[in-house]
Each structure stands twice: as structure tokens, then as C-alpha cells.
Design a protein around this motif. Structure first.
Motif, mmCIF file in Angstrom:
data_model
loop_
_atom_site.group_PDB
_atom_site.id
_atom_site.type_symbol
_atom_site.label_atom_id
_atom_site.label_comp_id
_atom_site.label_asym_id
_atom_site.label_seq_id
_atom_site.Cartn_x
_atom_site.Cartn_y
_atom_site.Cartn_z
ATOM 1 N N THR A 179 2.576 6.632 8.008
ATOM 2 C CA THR A 179 2.872 5.421 8.771
ATOM 3 C C THR A 179 2.371 5.501 10.205
ATOM 4 O OG1 THR A 179 4.839 5.027 7.428
ATOM 5 C CG2 THR A 179 4.706 3.870 9.530
ATOM 6 N N ASP A 180 2.594 6.620 10.873
ATOM 7 C CA ASP A 180 2.216 6.718 12.287
ATOM 8 C C ASP A 180 0.721 6.541 12.499
ATOM 9 O OD1 ASP A 180 4.847 7.003 12.990
ATOM 10 O OD2 ASP A 180 4.764 9.174 13.279
ATOM 11 N N PRO A 181 -0.155 7.276 11.815
ATOM 12 C CA PRO A 181 -1.582 7.056 12.039
ATOM 13 C C PRO A 181 -2.056 5.676 11.579
ATOM 14 C CG PRO A 181 -1.236 8.674 10.290
ATOM 15 C CD PRO A 181 0.074 8.460 10.955
ATOM 16 N N VAL A 182 -1.440 5.121 10.534
ATOM 17 C CA VAL A 182 -1.834 3.783 10.093
ATOM 18 C C VAL A 182 -1.511 2.752 11.168
ATOM 19 C CG1 VAL A 182 -1.245 1.930 8.473
ATOM 20 C CG2 VAL A 182 -1.745 4.217 7.617
ATOM 21 N N LEU A 183 -0.299 2.812 11.719
ATOM 22 C CA LEU A 183 0.090 1.846 12.745
ATOM 23 C C LEU A 183 -0.664 2.064 14.049
ATOM 24 C CD1 LEU A 183 3.944 1.524 12.203
ATOM 25 C CD2 LEU A 183 2.129 -0.006 11.449
ATOM 26 N N ALA A 218 -5.132 6.945 3.965
ATOM 27 C CA ALA A 218 -4.337 5.739 4.190
ATOM 28 C C ALA A 218 -4.949 4.881 5.287
ATOM 29 C CB ALA A 218 -2.902 6.120 4.554
ATOM 30 N N VAL A 219 -5.374 5.522 6.365
ATOM 31 C CA VAL A 219 -5.983 4.783 7.473
ATOM 32 C C VAL A 219 -7.232 4.053 7.010
ATOM 33 C CG1 VAL A 219 -7.077 5.006 9.745
ATOM 34 C CG2 VAL A 219 -5.039 6.361 9.202
ATOM 35 N N LEU A 220 -8.071 4.726 6.260
ATOM 36 C CA LEU A 220 -9.328 4.127 5.802
ATOM 37 C C LEU A 220 -9.078 2.964 4.841
ATOM 38 C CD1 LEU A 220 -11.336 7.417 5.226
ATOM 39 C CD2 LEU A 220 -11.863 5.662 6.934
ATOM 40 N N GLY A 221 -8.175 3.145 3.889
ATOM 41 C CA GLY A 221 -7.901 2.083 2.937
ATOM 42 C C GLY A 221 -7.296 0.858 3.587
ATOM 43 N N VAL A 249 0.839 -1.199 0.000
ATOM 44 C CA VAL A 249 0.000 0.000 0.000
ATOM 45 C C VAL A 249 0.876 1.253 0.000
ATOM 46 C CG1 VAL A 249 -1.794 1.277 1.219
ATOM 47 C CG2 VAL A 249 -1.830 -1.228 1.233
ATOM 48 N N VAL A 250 0.669 2.107 -0.986
ATOM 49 C CA VAL A 250 1.330 3.415 -1.051
ATOM 50 C C VAL A 250 0.224 4.450 -1.185
ATOM 51 C CG1 VAL A 250 3.092 4.830 -2.154
ATOM 52 C CG2 VAL A 250 3.284 2.330 -2.226
ATOM 53 N N THR A 251 -0.292 4.899 -0.065
ATOM 54 C CA THR A 251 -1.411 5.835 -0.033
ATOM 55 C C THR A 251 -1.176 6.860 1.065
ATOM 56 O OG1 THR A 251 -2.643 4.442 1.513
ATOM 57 C CG2 THR A 251 -3.046 4.076 -0.838
ATOM 58 N N GLY A 252 -2.013 7.890 1.084
ATOM 59 C CA GLY A 252 -1.940 8.889 2.140
ATOM 60 C C GLY A 252 -0.801 9.876 1.941
ATOM 61 N N SER A 253 -0.910 10.991 2.645
ATOM 62 C CA SER A 253 0.085 12.051 2.588
ATOM 63 C C SER A 253 -0.040 12.871 3.862
ATOM 64 C CB SER A 253 -0.165 12.937 1.363
ATOM 65 O OG SER A 253 -1.448 13.545 1.456
#
Length: 274
Positions: free
Chosen positions: A62-66, A40-43, A29-33
Motif C-alpha cells: 500500500t505505501d509504495p502504491v500510494l 503492485a506499483v507497475l500494475g 487490485v490484490v498484487t505485490g508483496s
């Protein structure tokens, strides 16, 4: 041709006693900015809840996704499919642009959304599914030298999805109240499942995540004629069904849809087994 719940159920990969995280599919996954980390979190949330063995997240959030999904891996490695572009701006990609190019140059199938759409338009290849709304499709076509008014696409979305698929050589999932799917020289499908409440910010990011997961779990079959269109239509069915379950006739937000994806999958599988 309408694509229904029983059709989508056949596209769900059910793990067995011998399955492991790699055989169940690894999605890169390469999403979000920095401007749109929520995409990115939603996907990622949606992909994880659709049923995939592992997610490798390599974007700028990365931080909010993790924080939301600690099981996600943030290091490069093997993947079986890519999801790129959600929550990114085609005008300011930096390193993400290089990662998009790497994904599109790979042999793995790709779901391209939002900021990655122009990259696909300029360098299309088979094995790619694009997920534009009407305005994004108009911009994609403009990048190839075809000027089309957004209102014209809105007036005949099915026809334009087919035209764009054949013109660009990629599978097109054109979002709207009815979702239209077209594969070059392949099936032309439609899905009308989602309630009107689904028209909310981030819902498209959730759809892209669902589709990325389905693509990763079926990557070995991605080259079969019609497979990408069937997977795209099935993602739209799961997305619309999850939205209906979340809504129950009332307003929803995108994260509500992602959280109800397992319920939608269970409903589809239950209908098959009944």
C-alpha cells in the motif's frame, strides 16, 4: 487470427459527459508483496493510465502504491473487476491467498497473474483471464496433473494456449514474443506488436494492469462470447504499442511502458477517427 490496432481501438471505452468514476469502471487490485512491491506499483500505474474510473488496492504494498498514485483507494468496497497475483509467491500467500479466493469466488471478472495462477488452476471458473509465461503455464498444468515440458510450450505456444484454455475452462493470454490468446470454445487470437526490448523485468505486471483496466471498463459485457479474448488481445496491443513508443529503438524499463500507455491509447483512437 492476428489482432491489430484497429481491432484494439474498438475495445477502448471512451467516457462521455455523463460518465462518473463508477460508470468508468472500478478495478480491485490484490498484487505485490514485501518481496516484490514494485509489481503492485507497475500494475496500478498501468491500469490508471489505461483509463479506469477508480482503483481499489488491497495488497501488501500500500505505501509504495500510494506514494506513486495517491488517487488510489486503499479501502474495500464495490469493484467491477479484479486484478490478482502479480508480484506474489504462491508458496507464501497468507492473507493474500484468502483475498485471491474471495475474488475468484465473486461474480466479477478476474485477471489472474503470477502467484494467483495455481489458485485458478485448482479452482477454475469462467470469467477469468490468466496471463502466464511459458514456465508459469507449465506449472499451472502440472497442478492439474498434466506434465508438459517448457520447451514443448515454447515450440508451439499457440497450440498450448488453446489446449490450456479448453482444459482449464479459462481464457489464456500466453506471453511471449508473440502473445497468444485463447478462450474456451472461442476465438484464438495472436498479437505481435511489442519490440524485443519489451523483454524486461516488470513488463508483465504492466500488461496485467492494462488488462485489468480494460476488464473493469467492460465488465458488463464480460460474459459475451469472445469478449474476454478480445479484451486480452487488445491489452497486448496497447502494451506493445506503448513499449514501441517508449523504446524508439532503444532499451526501456517497465515503468517507461506504463507511462506511455496514454500515448498508445491516443494513437489507437486517433487512427479510428482519421
Amino acid at each position: 487470427m492476428p489482432w491489430a490496432e484497429h481491432d484494439a481501438a474498438a475495445m477502448i471505452a471512451i467516457p462521455t459527459a455523463v460518465s462518473d468514476k463508477y460508470s468508468r469502471g472500478v478495478l480491485g487490485v490484490v498484487t505485490g508483496s514485501s518481496a516484490y512491491p514494485g509489481a503492485a506499483v507497475l500494475g496500478v500505474e498501468a491500469a490508471a493510465r489505461t483509463g479506469v474510473g477508480m482503483i481499489r488496492y488491497l495488497g501488501d504494498a500500500t505505501d509504495p502504491v500510494l506514494a506513486r498514485r495517491p488517487e488510489v483507494v486503499s479501502a474495500p468496497g464495490r469493484v467491477q473487476a479484479w486484478l490478482i497475483g502479480s508480484g506474489t509467491d504462491a508458496q507464501d500467500l497468507g492473507l493474500l491467498g484468502a483475498l485471491f479466493s474471495d475474488a475468484l469466488a465473486s461474480v466479477e471478472p478476474v485477471v489472474a497473474d503470477a502467484g494467483a495462477l495455481e489458485s485458478v488452476a485448482l479452482a477454475p471458473r469462467r470469467g477469468v483471464i490468466v496471463t502466464p509465461h511459458f514456465r508459469e503455464l507449465a506449472r499451472m498444468l502440472a497442478a492439474t496433473g498434466t506434465s508438459v515440458d517448457v520447451d514443448d510450450i515454447a515450440a508451439a505456444p499457440g497450440r498450448w494456449a488453446i489446449w490450456a484454455a479448453n482444459q482449464l475452462g479459462v481464457t489464456v493470454l500466453l506471453k511471449g514474443s508473440t502473445t497468444w490468446i485463447a478462450e474456451p470454445d472461442g476465438p484464438h487470437l495472436s498479437v505481435s506488436v511489442a519490440p524485443p526490448w519489451t523483454a524486461t523485468a516488470g513488463a508483465g505486471d504492466v500488461l496485467a494492469g492494462i488488462l485489468g483496466a480494460l476488464l473493469a471498463t467492460h465488465s458488463a459485457a464480460a460474459t459475451e462470447p469472445g469478449m474476454l479474448a478480445r479484451l486480452a488481445a487488445s491489452a497486448a496491443v496497447i502494451h506493445g504499442l506503448a513499449a514501441s513508443i517508449a523504446s524508439r529503438g532503444g532499451p526501456i524499463v517497465a515503468l517507461d511502458i506504463a507511462e506511455r500507455v496514454p500515448d498508445a491509447v491516443r494513437r489507437l483512437l486517433g487512427a479510428v477517427r482519421a
